[in-house]
Design an enzyme around this catalytic site. Structure first.
Site, mmCIF file in Angstrom:
data_model
loop_
_atom_site.group_PDB
_atom_site.id
_atom_site.type_symbol
_atom_site.label_atom_id
_atom_site.label_comp_id
_atom_site.label_asym_id
_atom_site.label_seq_id
_atom_site.Cartn_x
_atom_site.Cartn_y
_atom_site.Cartn_z
ATOM 1 N N ASP A 1 61.945 52.146 38.074
ATOM 2 C CA ASP A 1 60.950 51.776 37.087
ATOM 3 C C ASP A 1 61.548 51.705 35.678
ATOM 4 O OD1 ASP A 1 58.006 51.568 36.250
ATOM 5 O OD2 ASP A 1 58.642 53.341 35.109
ATOM 6 N N GLU B 1 63.371 47.298 37.598
ATOM 7 C CA GLU B 1 62.442 46.737 36.623
ATOM 8 C C GLU B 1 63.128 46.882 35.276
ATOM 9 O OE1 GLU B 1 57.900 47.160 34.882
ATOM 10 O OE2 GLU B 1 59.020 48.957 35.424
#
Length: 567
Positions: free
Chosen positions: A249, A281
């Site tokens: 993330d 990400e």
């Protein structure tokens, strides 16, 4: 030193990094308190004659006890007792080695919304039959309360109690492998949540307070104990739980490429012989991280954002970066991967974002029309089934599932769900008030919520009803959507996936207002062509002698798409 407890036949050794403390005591529930020995450089250790199931915690002062930051399970929540876990498990699929990256069709799911680990396991047969080949679990590690998106986790090694036990999570992975499904886990190494994070009470050096992130000081991954904390966590998920891949993330908030590269290298080395996939990400669109020796792919927000503009006409907030010439931007996305490759971004104060990506394989990008962020970060959590014309959404879905980028779906997409997916938490008292009011303040800049009364309609993240509303239910046209997904995925498995390896981009161009055509040379030299019209005007698609392998609507009948494969 290794984080967390080490179980042996004659007892368990406990380790704890507390560089800001001079003394630490290990407390065993229903047992003795054991003074821990200093091992130097902030490490403490102690051995106790206990085994799996023993509950323990660390006492730092008369009025302060804390759980193990590397606890493998908790009893009583993130403020309660840590539990010694025996990680051995009798796997039904010991010979599973995973699936290749080119085969991935991923569905992102929220474990709590599906009823815990057992509920997700029950969900798997249906999506496997549809043609989905992998699931990606939103973060499952322990967080404050009983419900949360997972991005407020504070104990990265411990599966959330409200979802089930460590063995139930392993059973979920085992069941997926029985069905031929790969399993990804979303992990959060850029911050900790606000409820139950005790690290600053004994290890301020875990963070760099001078490096600002949306959640406070950046994690100090350049410090050896912190580096090991996260790398060992990733190895635990991959080896003890047999996950097939991890999605990291918001790594742009870590701000340390050396850490990312070193972590990827070690994970590759210690999972040799398996198909293990690492996905980022990264708001920075950093193409330099994307190569098979490091990370397989990045979530391509650019793909989603420009298609959202074309599908809905929305141009506020971060969609402002894609409001101008959206068809041209979509063509660049299909032809080169990222849309922003170093250009100034209006939503980032004109600062340049991204690096050149045209040299990358299309499979270095994970494409999606929806995910937890893009639905849940809307004030009312609306899905595209409520925001877009159904025919346009069908055409965009064909582009997603038949294009050479790796497709990601969100739970409920496959049956046209119209249920919201809202932002939900389970905080209390002042923290609950702060989260509720912060959420409403966040949307004050939007015209629809400029009036205070309008903001009051934004669901309270802490209300149980907000969580219940977020469970995906089939939409009114569920059968039609399932037929479309089944058809498209069958074509992808038969015609696209076998040719994906070594695919290269030929190029893409605008052919009308809201219309593009893109071409790729597949690994066997076949030419894949996709023509898409999301505009309101009639657009002529290119003349190709062969019949399309898929077509939805004629070009003169509104939104349309056609896909050819010239062998």
């Amino acid at each position: 030193m290794a984080w967390g407890p080490t179980l042996a036949e004659d007892g368990t050794t406990f380790r704890f990094w507390a560089p800001d403390r001079d003394a630490v005591t290990l407390e065993i529930a229903d047992g003795d308190a054991v003074p821990m020995s200093s091992e130097g450089e902030g490490w403490f250790s102690a051995k106790a004659p206990v085994g799996a199931g023993a509950r323990y915690r660390f006492r730092l002062a008369d009025d302060l006890t804390v759980p193990d930051p590397a606890s493998r399970a908790q009893d009583g929540g993130v403020h309660g007792w840590s539990v010694v876990v025996d990680q051995t498990y009798d796997w039904r699929t010991p010979d599973w080695h995973g699936r290749s990256w080119e085969e991935m069709v991923i569905q992102e799911v929220h474990v709590g919304a599906l009823g815990g680990f057992a509920g997700v396991a029950d969900h798997l047969s249906a999506i496997a039959a549809l043609g989905i080949t992998a699931i990606e679990l939103m973060p499952v590690n322990a967080f404050g309360g009983t419900r949360n998106w997972g991005y407020d986790g504070v104990l990265p090694y411990a599966p959330a109690e409200s979802y089930g036990t460590p063995d139930e999570l392993k059973a979920l992975v085992d069941r997926a492998h029985e069905l031929g499904l790969a399993v990804f886990l979303d992990v959060v190494y850029n911050h900790f949540g606000p409820d139950g994070n005790y690290l600053s009470a004994y290890a301020k050096g875990f963070f760099h307070p001078e490096v600002d992130t949306p959640w406070g000081g950046a994690v100090a991954v350049d410090q050896a104990p912190v580096h090991r904390y996260f790398v060992d966590n990733a190895l635990m998920w991959l080896n003890d739980y047999k996950f097939d891949g991890l999605r990291f993330d918001a790594v742009h908030a870590i701000e340390n490429d050396d850490f990312l590269d070193a972590m990827a290298a070690e994970l590759r080395e210690k999972t040799k012989g398996r198909h293990v996939h690492l996905v980022l990400e990264n708001e920075g669109n950093d193409a330099e991280r994307l190569h098979p020796a490091a990370f397989d792919a990045q979530w391509n927000d650019d793909f989603h954002n420009v298609l959202h503009v074309l599908l809905t006409g929305e141009t506020s907030a971060y969609y402002a970066d894609f409001a101008d010439r959206p068809a041209e931007r979509l063509a660049r996305c299909l032809g080169e991967g990222f849309i922003y490759q170093g250009e100034g971004s209006p939503n980032h104060d004109g600062k340049p974002r991204g690096k050149p990506s045209a040299h990358l394989s299309p499979t270095a990008f994970v494409a999606f029309l929806q995910n937890h962020d893009q639905i849940g970060n809307r004030a009312m959590g609306e899905r595209l089934t409520l925001l877009a014309d159904a025919q346009k959404l069908r055409a965009a879905t064909a582009l997603l599932l038949l294009g050479p980028q790796i497709p990601l779906l969100f739970m409920g997409d496959e049956h046209g769900s119209e249920s919201p997916f809202l932002f939900f938490t389970d905080f209390h008292d002042d923290l609950a008030d702060a989260v509720r009011e912060g959420r409403r303040k966040e949307f004050a800049k939007f015209a629809a919520f400029a009036d205070p009364e309008a903001r009051e309609a934004i669901p309270d993240p802490n209300a149980h009803e907000t969580f219940l509303q977020s469970r995906a239910r089939p939409g009114a046209d569920a059968a039609e959507w399932q037929d479309l997904y089944r058809t498209l995925l069958k074509i992808r498995h038969e015609q696209i996936i076998p040719r994906l390896r070594n695919t290269t981009t030929i190029g893409a161009e605008v052919i009308g207002e809201g219309a593009v055509v893109a071409r790729w040379k597949m690994g066997d030299s076949a030419i894949l062509t996709i023509a898409l019209n999301l505009g309101d005007d009639v657009v002529d698609f290119p003349a190709i002698e062969a019949s399309p392998i898929f077509a939805d609507n004629e070009p003169g009948e509104g939104a349309s798409v056609a896909v050819w494969l010239d062998r």
